[in-house]
Design an enzyme around this catalytic site. Structure first.
Site, PDB file in Angstrom:
ATOM      1  N   HIS A 111       0.832  -1.210   0.000  1.00  0.00           N
ATOM      2  CA  HIS A 111       0.000   0.000   0.000  1.00  0.00           C
ATOM      3  C   HIS A 111       0.867   1.262   0.000  1.00  0.00           C
ATOM      4  O   HIS A 111       0.414   2.335   0.385  1.00  0.00           O
ATOM      5  CB  HIS A 111      -0.960   0.023   1.195  1.00  0.00           C
ATOM      6  CG  HIS A 111      -1.660  -1.279   1.436  1.00  0.00           C
ATOM      7  ND1 HIS A 111      -2.782  -1.652   0.744  1.00  0.00           N
ATOM      8  CD2 HIS A 111      -1.355  -2.314   2.266  1.00  0.00           C
ATOM      9  CE1 HIS A 111      -3.161  -2.860   1.148  1.00  0.00           C
ATOM     10  NE2 HIS A 111      -2.304  -3.282   2.059  1.00  0.00           N
ATOM     11  N   SER A 161      14.440  20.122 -16.021  1.00  0.00           N
ATOM     12  CA  SER A 161      13.307  21.035 -16.048  1.00  0.00           C
ATOM     13  C   SER A 161      13.764  22.366 -16.626  1.00  0.00           C
ATOM     14  O   SER A 161      14.870  22.830 -16.348  1.00  0.00           O
ATOM     15  CB  SER A 161      12.755  21.248 -14.634  1.00  0.00           C
ATOM     16  OG  SER A 161      11.839  22.318 -14.602  1.00  0.00           O
TER      17      SER A 161
END
Length: 483
Positions: free
Chosen positions: A158, A288
């Site tokens: 999870h 970026s």
């Protein structure tokens, strides 16, 4: 390069030259010509004659063979403008180069003889290239798993910290999905058959006419054509086309590989966020345009992006197969021209990216250890409790104390932003009778990974090594593979 029209990113950016050639015009139309030769040779060898005179001669066959590769595209293009039929345009163009054989090209066949048989041949060749690259990915993962089989790391269920594993063991999970894909690919590749020469509705009526009703001779046509084209056999029955379910099976194999690649790329992206593992980042690469410090997992993101395309693309052949009417309809053609080549071109790019990423994966053991040690106190509580019981403590009372102290330590981490201080809290509680030094001995990461290192060794030995040894020539491994 034309800049005034659309160009496919699959050919411009992602797919290899090898895969692009397989789906090229040259591959397609040279294969058409090879099929016409195989048909003519078969008809000649089976004694096709008229009034005792052979219909096809060796001289005609030789003429056809002399012009397999020098395709006169300009003639075919101009002819298609006139007759609006691609196959007959290429029959005409081939005949212009082979005047002696012009009258026997495509004898007794329908368009799907060259179209469908070529599609099967092309898919077969494309699957072989995918097979080679898939094994190469498995080999790179095997090397990575072996190198990191003993390196403890937090496992996640999870995406919450769970019982630890090793970096190498996690890689075997990625690897095993690719192995399942390999099994599916080999099954489908081995099961591919040619259409053969079945005629307009699959009844071979034209050959019944050519060979004067001689069923025993006609029975030999398909097996002989298959052998000449490198296949074991043809599909036993068909309409005008081979069943489009074949395309569905092929596309599902590609979708399966894409799903495995997507899962691996997702895990790598998450691990890169954690700064535990990082995909290769080139010296001058820009992460970026605005944030110069960023090192984005661009390759893994591209794997995920292309993989989604391939998984969705598998719907095309399935729907096409389901909606074919009787012996054939032509609503398959335009869809098939797109879905099959693009599925292969995309999976080719995906596997090349997988090779690049896995080959250059960077592991940061110090970060992995830091994350491990931040969580291990919670996971070690059962062992700590057992040691305290051996010192004379009461198990039930100690269990409750550990529960309370764990909640307190968790609050310090989550609400106050502090480090996990559970070990200090336990050491400070006289009920446990343990010093911090004694407790820390229980926090060695390798004590909590179970059989992970052994599982990696056994998996590489029993599953992966036989696969790689069997295909060492295919992927260019000269020395014996020792995983």
């Amino acid at each position: 390069m034309s800049t005034d029209r659309y160009s496919s990113p699959l050919s411009e950016r992602y797919a290899s030259k090898e895969m692009q050639y397989i789906f090229s015009q040259d591959m397609k139309f040279t294969t058409w010509r090879k099929l016409w030769i195989a048909l003519a040779e078969t008809e000649m060898e089976l004694g096709l004659s008229e009034n005792g005179k052979p219909v096809i001669t060796q001289e005609q066959i030789d003429e056809l063979k002399a012009h397999v590769d020098d395709i006169n595209y300009d003639v075919a293009v101009e002819r298609e403008k006139l007759v609006r039929h691609d196959v007959m345009s290429h029959v005409y163009a081939y005949g212009q180069q082979c005047p002696k054989a012009a009258g026997i090209i495509h004898l007794g066949a329908t368009s799907c003889f060259v179209g469908d048989n070529t599609d099967i041949i092309i898919m077969s060749e494309a699957l072989k290239l995918v097979h080679k690259k898939l094994i190469s990915v498995i080999k790179e993962l095997a090397d990575f798993a072996k190198k990191n089989k003993d390196l403890p790391t937090l496992a996640f269920t999870h995406f919450q910290p769970a019982q630890p594993t090793t970096v190498g063991k996690r890689a075997t999970l990625w690897m095993n999905e690719f192995v399942m894909d390999l099994e599916d690919l080999e099954y489908v590749l081995d099961s591919l058959k040619l259409l053969g020469s079945k005629g307009t509705t699959g009844t071979q009526a034209s050959f019944l006419e050519l060979f004067n009703g001689d069923h025993e001779t006609i029975d030999k046509i398909d097996p002989m054509i298959a052998k000449k084209m490198g296949f074991k056999e043809c599909y036993p029955v068909s309409g005008q086309t081979y069943s489009r379910k074949v395309d569905t099976r092929v596309a599902n194999v590609l979708a399966g590989i894409a799903a495995s690649a997507h899962k691996m790329s997702n895990d790598i992206r998450l691990l890169q966020h954690l700064k535990e593992i990082e995909e290769p980042f080139e010296k001058n690469q820009i992460g970026s345009s605005a944030m110069a410090y960023k090192r984005n997992p661009m390759r893994s993101e591209r794997i995920a992006s292309l993989s989604r395309y391939v998984m969705v693309d598998a719907l095309n052949p399935a729907i096409t197969s389901a909606t074919q009417w009787f012996e054939r309809t032509l609503d398959d053609s335009a869809n098939k021209r797109l879905s099959i080549p693009e599925g292969f071109l995309a999976i080719d790019g995906i596997l090349d990216l997988c090779l690049n990423v896995v080959d250059g994966l960077v592991v940061y053991p110090k970060v992995i250890e830091k994350h491990f040690m931040a969580e291990i106190p919670f996971m070690a509580t059962e062992n700590i409790m057992m040691d305290a019981v051996k010192q004379g403590g009461n198990r039930q009372e100690l269990h409750e104390k550990i529960r309370q102290l764990s909640m307190e330590a968790g609050r310090h981490v989550k609400e106050e932003g502090k480090d996990n201080d559970l070990i200090d809290l336990i050491a400070a509680d006289s009920s446990f009778g343990l010093t911090k030094q004694e407790i820390m001995k229980k926090l060695k990461p390798e004590l909590y990974v179970g059989r992970a290192p052994r599982q990696v060794e056994v998996y590489l030995r029993d599953v992966i090594k036989p696969i790689l040894d069997a295909h060492k020539d295919e992927i260019g491994i000269k020395a014996e593979i020792n995983v």
